[in-house]
Every structure is written in structure tokens, then in C-alpha cells.
Motif scaffolding. Structure first.
Motif: not given
Length: 115
Positions: A25-35, A37-41, A43-52
Motif C-alpha cells: 500500500v502507498p504511504m506518504w513520503s518526506m519532503r527534503a525539509d523533513g516534513q 507530504t500529507c501537509g499536516t504536522a 511529527g514522528k509519523d511523518a512519511g510513515k502513514h497511508t493516504w488511503l
């Protein structure tokens, strides 16, 4: 590595996992600034949660995986669904305390058979 090269590698990896019978299943990823890509804060789950809804969406279907990770899609990470869905069990060991507990369990039960 360019964005296009990254996307191509992620797609190849997702297809390799699916070929082994592991639902992905696809997950959100991280931007170069460490945020995230889902657009919310996140925290430690950045880039580690699904978008569906991953329980229903996880698949080994090549066409669906190619759609999720196509070249013009946003950069995405991959999750492999564990448990009955893919026939995988994962053990996540964190820190020195986790390593000590793991060593105790191995001493008590023996080394597990792994892939």
C-alpha cells in the motif's frame, strides 16, 4: 538520485514485494525539509502513514501498484501489510532494553527461523 529515479526504484521495489505475495500500500513520503507530504504536522509519523484505507486497498495487483507509483504521481513510500494478509510476522526491537529482552527470549526459546 533524481525524483524520477527515486520513483522508478520505489515502483520496482513495490512490484518485487507483490511478486513475493506481499500486499503493498502507498504511504506518504518526506519532503527534503523533513516534513510529511500529507501537509499536516505529523511529527514522528511523518512519511510513515497511508493516504488511503490500507486494510481494503493493500494489494499484489500489478496494475494497481503501477497506478499508485506511476512516474507522474507524487513521491510515495511503500508499506508491506503484515500478518495474515501477506503471511509475514515482524518483530520491531527498539533500543538497548528491547535488545536485552530479545536476547532473553532467544536464550529461552532459541533463534527464530527467518526469511
Amino acid at each position: 538520485m533524481t525524483d524520477a529515479e527515486f520513483k522508478a526504484e520505489v515502483l520496482k521495489a513495490a512490484l518485487r514485494y507483490a511478486a513475493r505475495g506481499w500486499a503493498v500500500v502507498p504511504m506518504w513520503s518526506m519532503r527534503a525539509d523533513g516534513q510529511c507530504t500529507c501537509g499536516t504536522a505529523c511529527g514522528k509519523d511523518a512519511g510513515k502513514h497511508t493516504w488511503l484505507k490500507w486494510r481494503k486497498a493493500a494489494t499484489t495487483d500489478r496494475a494497481q501498484i503501477e497506478e499508485w507509483f506511476r512516474a507522474n504521481a507524487p513521491p510515495r513510500n511503500i508499506a508491506v501489510v503484515t500478518g495474515e494478509t501477506s503471511g509475514l510476522t515482524v518483530i520491531d526491537i527498539d533500543g538497548a532494553r528491547g535488545m536485552a529482552t530479545w536476547a532473553e527470549k532467544i536464550a529461552e526459546h532459541g533463534e527464530p527461523v527467518t526469511a
